[in-house]
Enzyme design. Structure first.
Site, PDB file in Angstrom:
ATOM      1  N   ASP A   1     -11.986  -8.331   6.365  1.00 28.40           N
ATOM      2  CA  ASP A   1     -13.320  -8.226   5.749  1.00 28.40           C
ATOM      3  C   ASP A   1     -13.994  -9.599   5.690  1.00 28.40           C
ATOM      4  O   ASP A   1     -15.190  -9.725   5.913  1.00 28.40           O
ATOM      5  CB  ASP A   1     -13.229  -7.623   4.342  1.00 28.40           C
ATOM      6  CG  ASP A   1     -13.447  -6.105   4.374  1.00 28.40           C
ATOM      7  OD1 ASP A   1     -13.141  -5.496   5.414  1.00 28.40           O
ATOM      8  OD2 ASP A   1     -13.917  -5.550   3.371  1.00 28.40           O
TER       9      ASP A   1
ATOM     10  N   ASP B   1      -6.032  -6.648   5.399  1.00 22.87           N
ATOM     11  CA  ASP B   1      -7.196  -5.957   4.853  1.00 22.87           C
ATOM     12  C   ASP B   1      -8.227  -6.987   4.369  1.00 22.87           C
ATOM     13  O   ASP B   1      -9.419  -6.914   4.691  1.00 22.87           O
ATOM     14  CB  ASP B   1      -6.721  -5.081   3.672  1.00 22.87           C
ATOM     15  CG  ASP B   1      -7.757  -4.042   3.290  1.00 22.87           C
ATOM     16  OD1 ASP B   1      -8.808  -3.960   3.944  1.00 22.87           O
ATOM     17  OD2 ASP B   1      -7.506  -3.299   2.314  1.00 22.87           O
TER      18      ASP B   1
ATOM     19  N   TYR C   1       0.829  -1.205   0.000  1.00 18.87           N
ATOM     20  CA  TYR C   1       0.000   0.000   0.000  1.00 18.87           C
ATOM     21  C   TYR C   1       0.866   1.259   0.000  1.00 18.87           C
ATOM     22  O   TYR C   1       0.424   2.315  -0.445  1.00 18.87           O
ATOM     23  CB  TYR C   1      -0.912   0.043   1.231  1.00 18.87           C
ATOM     24  CG  TYR C   1      -2.080  -0.918   1.175  1.00 18.87           C
ATOM     25  CD1 TYR C   1      -1.962  -2.141   0.542  1.00 18.87           C
ATOM     26  CD2 TYR C   1      -3.290  -0.599   1.764  1.00 18.87           C
ATOM     27  CE1 TYR C   1      -3.020  -3.026   0.497  1.00 18.87           C
ATOM     28  CE2 TYR C   1      -4.357  -1.490   1.720  1.00 18.87           C
ATOM     29  CZ  TYR C   1      -4.208  -2.702   1.087  1.00 18.87           C
ATOM     30  OH  TYR C   1      -5.255  -3.574   1.046  1.00 18.87           O
TER      31      TYR C   1
ATOM     32  N   LYS D   1       2.850 -15.662   3.335  1.00 19.77           N
ATOM     33  CA  LYS D   1       2.936 -16.521   2.143  1.00 19.77           C
ATOM     34  C   LYS D   1       4.432 -16.826   1.959  1.00 19.77           C
ATOM     35  O   LYS D   1       5.043 -16.497   0.936  1.00 19.77           O
ATOM     36  CB  LYS D   1       2.338 -15.761   0.940  1.00 19.77           C
ATOM     37  CG  LYS D   1       2.128 -16.588  -0.291  1.00 19.77           C
ATOM     38  CD  LYS D   1       0.969 -17.564  -0.195  1.00 19.77           C
ATOM     39  CE  LYS D   1       0.889 -18.422  -1.442  1.00 19.77           C
ATOM     40  NZ  LYS D   1       0.072 -19.615  -1.293  1.00 19.77           N
TER      41      LYS D   1
END
Ligand code: NAD
Length: 365
Positions: free
Chosen positions: A257, A253, A151, A196
């Site tokens: 959600d 993020d 980001y 990951k």
């Protein structure tokens, strides 16, 4: 800042209020109303200094995060945000987009640690798409790194190619791991580090640094590693098994959600973004919901639970945080819910009034 002339138990605080866009001002109004009730019921004085951010700030000043807003936050114990964004600004150039206000405030105040509690409540189990037996005893804290990764990395694009650089430093990983370690010590002392690491170098750095910090500084905390694809699955199949989930910006993020669906509605989930100095930005996880803005349908509980987080994490008012949460849970038990959860639901102001009434009733009992 808290009034320095008061003693340590100061009950007078300054908070920057950032209503923002869409339903932001509606849920912000609900927070103001409940905080003013808490002045009567708990003697808590929160002076709200209202400022512009996001689309509203672009319209008024051309800048999604005006200098006055930054200055007000500097002089505050915390900031309380509604939401930013909306279709009317979607075509704006990158430097005049509402969400830039949010990204810049995170960077400006070094808000590297994002907390998203996911706690299911028995009276709301029926609203989740998941089977009820999977929802019992879910009490998970997602700790998302908020000021690094893709980001904030270098970005570029031409007609045929694009790149978003995901970069993390040892120090960035270590400080958010310490925050997660401290949180785990107050809970069940278990952290799941989600990454990951089979593919990404940044993930391999995360594993090395986080495991060193936990081993050396939090010997009573257990840490397990989990790939993000597996975590996405386990969040739905065995959510009650998690205690603290620690992860980088993008994975956090997306997973938070996903996890919101365990609770029944996006309108129920609060968040806190903290720096090292106890300053925090508190906001609902949801966005500005332009589809329901101005209709009195916004669910204010995510915002009110964000107020409770602010009381706990930045203002040190733990008893008041618990009192507010208890009033909210009582409302849930009584079915006082907005239209996102029941067709004949209550309006934003009716829910707010119900929470206020509970606070008053508790203070008299
Ligand atoms: P959204 O969260 O605004 O809405 C998604 C869906 O959930 C909508 O149907 C909406 O009506 C519903 N919803 C959300 N909050 C609700 C509430 N409190 N009560 C009842 N229903 C609620 O996400 P979106 O539609 O993807 O984004 C809308 C705008 O919000 C975009 O401009 C986006 O960039 C912005 N956004 C802002 C933030 C933020 O300010 N932190 C976060 C996410 C999205």
């Amino acid at each position: 800042m808290s009034d320095p002339s008061n003693n340590q138990k100061s009950r007078s605080f300054r908070v920057t209020g950032l209503p923002g866009d869409g339903i932001g001002p509606e849920v912000y109004e609900s927070a103001c109303s409940v905080l003013s009730a808490m002045e009567e019921t708990h003697g808590l004085q929160v002076k709200l200094d209202e400022q512009l951010i996001g689309g509203a700030a672009i319209d008024a000043t051309g800048d999604p995060l005006p200098a006055e807003t930054i200055e007000a936050c500097r002089n505050s114990d915390a900031a309380l945000l509604g939401a930013v964004g909306g279709p009317q600004w979607d075509g704006n150039p990158a430097h005049r987009r509402p969400e830039l206000g949010l990204l810049r405030i995170r960077a400006e105040f070094n808000l590297f640690c994002n907390l998203r509690p996911i706690v299911t409540h028995p009276s709301l189990h029926g609203f989740s798409p998941l089977r009820e037996d999977r929802l019992n005893h879910v009490d998970l804290m997602i700790v998302r790194e908020l000021t690094g990764g893709s980001y904030f990395g270098k970005k570029w694009r031409n007609d045929d190619e694009a790149e978003d650089v995901c970069r993390y430093t040892r120090e960035e990983v270590a400080r958010v791991t310490r925050a997660a370690g401290q949180i785990a010590q107050c809970r069940d002392k278990r952290i799941t580090l989600v990454d990951k690491a089979n593919v990404l170098e940044t993930s391999r750095l995360w594993r090395a640094v986080a495991s060193q910090v936990i081993e050396e500084e939090f010997p009573d905390v257990q840490m397990e590693n989990m790939y993000v694809d597996a975590a996405a699955m386990h969040l739905l199949t065995r959510p009650a098994d998690f205690d603290v989930m620690l992860t980088e910006n993008l994975f956090g993020d997306i997973l938070s959600d996903e996890a919101s669906m365990l609770c029944g509605s996006l309108g129920l989930l609060p968040s806190a973004s903290l720096n090292d100095e106890q300053f925090g930005l508190y906001e609902p996880v949801h966005g500005s919901a332009p589809d329901i803005a101005g209709q009195g349908k916004a669910n204010p509980y995510a915002m009110l639970l964000s107020v409770a987080m602010m009381l706990r994490h930045s203002l040190g008012c733990h008893g008041e945080a618990v009192a507010l949460e208890e009033c909210i849970h009582e409302c849930w038990n009584e079915g006082i819910l907005t239209k996102d959860l029941r067709e004949d639901g209550y309006s934003t102001t009716e829910v707010t009034a119900a929470v206020r009434e509970k606070l008053v009733a508790h203070s008299k009992s």
